[in-house]
Design an enzyme around this catalytic site. Structure first.
Site, PDB file in Angstrom:
ATOM      1  NE  ARG A 294      -3.670  -7.018  -3.965  1.00  0.00           N
ATOM      2  CZ  ARG A 294      -3.873  -8.108  -3.243  1.00  0.00           C
ATOM      3  NH1 ARG A 294      -3.384  -9.290  -3.618  1.00  0.00           N
ATOM      4  NH2 ARG A 294      -4.583  -8.034  -2.130  1.00  0.00           N
TER       5      ARG A 294
ATOM      6  NE  ARG B 167      18.333  15.970  -4.829  1.00  0.00           N
ATOM      7  CZ  ARG B 167      17.492  17.011  -4.778  1.00  0.00           C
ATOM      8  NH1 ARG B 167      17.394  17.738  -3.668  1.00  0.00           N
ATOM      9  NH2 ARG B 167      16.780  17.352  -5.829  1.00  0.00           N
TER      10      ARG B 167
ATOM     11  N   GLY C  17       0.841  -1.197   0.000  1.00  0.00           N
ATOM     12  CA  GLY C  17       0.000   0.000   0.000  1.00  0.00           C
ATOM     13  C   GLY C  17       0.870   1.238   0.000  1.00  0.00           C
TER      14      GLY C  17
ATOM     15  NE  ARG D 279      -2.035  -3.784   7.327  1.00  0.00           N
ATOM     16  CZ  ARG D 279      -0.987  -4.561   7.044  1.00  0.00           C
ATOM     17  NH1 ARG D 279      -1.052  -5.391   6.021  1.00  0.00           N
ATOM     18  NH2 ARG D 279       0.110  -4.496   7.755  1.00  0.00           N
TER      19      ARG D 279
ATOM     20  CG  ASP E 277       0.785  -2.325  10.684  1.00  0.00           C
ATOM     21  OD1 ASP E 277       1.644  -1.715  10.017  1.00  0.00           O
ATOM     22  OD2 ASP E 277      -0.028  -3.104  10.181  1.00  0.00           O
TER      23      ASP E 277
ATOM     24  CG  ASP F  20      -2.212   0.340   8.055  1.00  0.00           C
ATOM     25  OD1 ASP F  20      -3.177   1.113   7.920  1.00  0.00           O
ATOM     26  OD2 ASP F  20      -1.923  -0.533   7.217  1.00  0.00           O
TER      27      ASP F  20
ATOM     28  CG  ASP G 169       3.231  -6.508   7.557  1.00  0.00           C
ATOM     29  OD1 ASP G 169       2.822  -6.146   6.443  1.00  0.00           O
ATOM     30  OD2 ASP G 169       2.487  -6.913   8.452  1.00  0.00           O
TER      31      ASP G 169
ATOM     32  CB  THR H 172       2.506   1.062   6.499  1.00  0.00           C
ATOM     33  OG1 THR H 172       1.128   0.857   6.863  1.00  0.00           O
ATOM     34  CG2 THR H 172       3.354   0.810   7.721  1.00  0.00           C
TER      35      THR H 172
END
Lengths: 322, 322, 322, 322
Positions: free
Chosen positions: A72, A25, A11, A172, A130, A128, A103, A126
């Protein structure tokens, strides 16, 4: 080290471009060439690769999404796919791979490293938040602010009508976004996957708040809450709260986009730059993170499959401010 | 004229507060007292009324929602409810009533005026822009920008993944928001209630766009489209577009809130001020509007039940820019 | 403890209202009454004080500025003024005072505490982030984002014209805002009060950047830079950079306002709530801060007159990303 | 017609990219090739020209500035420069030139057309809105909202401190931005170049407002006001308003940048598309505009050197709402 590759995978999250810019850079400052791999692991297998200059990454620090594109890639989940990828890396003389993602991205990178003895570094990105190994992940702060601004707007209309709003936010399996946007948005109640939701308690809390003269009310619900989310909660509340006009808002994909905040741009710049310098120092199969405002390395394999704790002090705080 | 009342009714829209402020300040300049009626017609019947000063409306021009609050009121749909309302108006010595809202609001106001010989003025405020008699309604421009900014964010993530996004925007039976946000958001396709949606045409248009190298694609769908909205379209497309990751976003109530734009604040200020001056001049049972940048009056009864046309030049434009 | 007072003082910063709300709600949860003191120490001396309920602080978490108002107060700098203030506190039965502000605020609070044996707590709120004892102060993150968004807009026009822009940001004697907005805004050069600015080095850096094909260029300058700020730098550069259109932007007071970010709202909520709980536990003459994501107390007298260090790793980072 | 050229010139404004996109897409729909001329007339003379595809203008509708770049060009003011430009156009087989910009741009285009018999069309894009022939110019609405949002932030801090703020906005010789942002920002006073500023009247108005309990106060000043702007006004007021903390904010170049609003994107799309269709129909040496929501053509030579009137109804409105 003379040549590295970089890709974004999984994502997308705001700040990925800032990280990419910092990698390019910093590498050029150390006389390392950078090859951009487009469309994640899919592009790696398909050899969608080209060299980038420092000017190529001008004027992207402020943009959401990822100019490297993401995708994906089922093939990369199989050993054959990773073998293909390794060949492409070898062909280009890429000595190390920087992967920007979550992850799933790191799991793939770890397998590639193990099976084909390739140097890989993970940069945590991400919305999330997480991932263990970094206090925050790239994109989280932007998603927080995007969700909070949506809640601010919803509150305008909730207040105008003395309504009850159920707002579902992303994250999530984790409640990070819900917890902090709930506090920042002044939510009356926050439902998280990290704590069991007792629907009777929800009802009595809402009744208490609604009876105390505060006429509008906002509940923030994590998409990963074990109840199944805002629609399910709405159905469960309907019988007892029929006198209130109840509305459900599922914020959805707007939370992934948008220009990154200052915090995300600085974090992404730090982590992208660190990814290159630690590679240069000989590290591999680690994720770069920021913990207590310092760069910290965590073995890639420690970053996935592990549950990062939310701050339970904030859960208590939310209750006090209700 | 010495005393007027003002209320907001129906769905709230950004700029209602700016209109309220303009009514109060203009009235005071003409030595007219203003009574604020809270919670719409419900508050009128319940006598939820108090006098306001010019300072009371300081610092509200920039706020979304309505400080006067709004509410549904089934009682006011009945002659008995309106008779009750008329008594309350008489009791307070309110000589005229300014109602800020949409067609339902004006329908109620027209009945009250007719049955009880009360002076009423309508100020058009609805994000849907579906009222004849004004080129734009208060709140429309803000809703456009809110929806467009959401689409901008969604495009970030659509581009990152080469995805197909179906975005549903508000507008009730009208396609104004969908049409202009579709153009402003660079949508590949816009589905409106004003034109029949042929799902086969949708498919072939999408196929054309997706095959022409442009890998991400965005369809904007009016909630009032006769197909039933984004979820229905998604189901209809799924069989033929399974190779694309399709995502549905229903923007929802965020579109009602937020700080009003400059255009909405200026429009609301003009209309609120005009409502008072035309009352003073002896007009009644009219809606104030802006047509071709000039104040125009339209009999209240002409404003509801009528369909306002969208600009079909813009529909053609959208096709050309695809 | 049965009754506390709360005030905001000094320059306002976004999040002060969120802190005030947290203080009131937390106090009420602990059965403590809260008296709001308006207009800072001036209002304290003038007895501009009233009780607040939990509902009074509804719907303010998202607002910039301070509903408690702030003011300069020369009287309070004199022992006589503080004696007057102490009398007013006693008259109202206020057992402790929570002051929200910066170093000037805390200096006043410390003197009041010492001279009149009054319990005081400091809540750090200043956009400048120049207080030791907290990693960040309330309002800093919002100011960062406001300044960065301005820089993003300036870059649009800089890029359109291949121009050289000098942007001056706030921060008093400290370079926090300049450093982080410089990185986040992708500035080619950042001039800070914490490091000596060598104008020849500035010239050669700019020449290097401008010659390397990157045609537009942005320099971020802290208002506290020892050179005297953007206008002075502009004059110094003019002779050697006459072929570029050079423009100066002084961002000014916009940086103080605006809705607080998620980060600032959560920080303010934590600190406001902690201020009450630590008072209840018997602490006094301390500032509450967040260090490494944990609440930390610092004696008030340690917070003023001390210089907080900027993160020199970020200074190095900025050079690498140039 | 088989091939056209397009350039942006003069000060950039938000929406120029949306106009460029519409020109390209509409031309391609009519089987006309488009050559992009970078850096305005300078790039034309220097042959900085390349062909663009429809995909090249994907994902630019939302971006501020101009991807075509702009530049000053003294050479083009001379007949020799324009002769050079004509040669380059001929070399590329460019049959018509679409120029996006303001009055200086159109003046140059008109001379080129006249001297070398070249078809030219003007697309009005300037934040100043000072072109006759179109109700609004591209970029104006965005600049209004940018300035207004800055004023909203300034009001936060003005209210916190009960201060007097003087805010200077752009607009060159015209007061459009000042007038509408003044109304939208709730300014107590608006100073325009279109009406003489009497400093004694300013003082008495301010005294009236400040004495009426409204403690903070905001004056919006057009940069083109004949008094010389906010700094001059500040000096003139200082002696009589020393008891108020007076602050000056010059908003500056932020007003040129930023993502275009919905209104500007739709306007730019309409005008860009119309530019091509009217060329195809055989028109030349005209500016396309939108008047009363319809496309209107105005001879280029009528668009410069002429003063466009502000709406004096709005000037009166501003006084009433004070």
């Amino acid at each position: 080290m003379k040549k590295i590759g970089v890709l974004t995978s999984g994502g997308d999250s705001p700040g990925m471009n800032a990280a990419f810019r910092a990698i390019v850079r910093t590498a050029h400052g150390l006389d390392i060439d950078v090859l951009a791999i487009r469309h994640g692991y899919k592009g790696l297998i398909n050899d969608d690769i080209s060299k980038v200059t420092s000017n190529d990454v001008s004027n992207i620090i402020q943009r959401g999404g990822t100019v490297l594109k993401s995708a994906r890639c089922d093939e990369f989940r199989e050993p054959e796919g990773r073998a293909e990828a390794a060949k492409v890396l070898e062909k280009h003389g890429i000595e190390a791979l920087v992967t920007i993602g979550g992850d799933g991205t790191f799991q793939g990178a770890a397998l590639l490293a193990k099976e084909h003895d390739i140097n890989v570094i993970g940069v945590p990105a991400t919305i999330d938040n997480d991932l263990v190994g970094s206090d925050e992940t790239i994109g989280y702060d932007t998603a927080l602010n995007t969700a909070m601004e949506a809640i601010d707007k919803i509150r305008d209309t909730a207040d105008a009508h003395d309504r009850l709003f159920l707002v579902e936010v992303m994250g999530r399996d984790a409640g990070f976004i819900a917890l902090e946007t709930g506090i920042a948005g002044g939510a009356e109640l926050i439902l998280l996957p990290e704590s069991l939701t007792d629907i009777d308690e929800v009802k009595s809390s809402l009744n208490k708040v609604l009876s105390e003269q505060r006429r509008s009310s906002l509940v923030v619900i994590a998409e990963g809450d074990e109840t199944g989310g805002a629609m399910k909660i709405s159905e469960a509340l309907k019988p007892d709260f029929s006198k209130y006009e109840m509305r459900v808002c599922i914020l959805g994909h707007v939370q992934r986009g948008g220009n990154p905040t200052a915090r995300d741009r600085v974090l992404a710049s730090r982590l992208g730059s660190a990814a290159v310098t630690v590679l240069k120092e000989g590290h591999s199969q680690v994720m770069v993170g920021v913990v207590n405002n310092k760069i910290k390395l965590t073995p890639l394999k420690m970053t996935f499959g592990k549950k990062k704790d939310i701050n339970f002090d904030l859960v208590e705080l939310a209750k006090m401010l209700r």
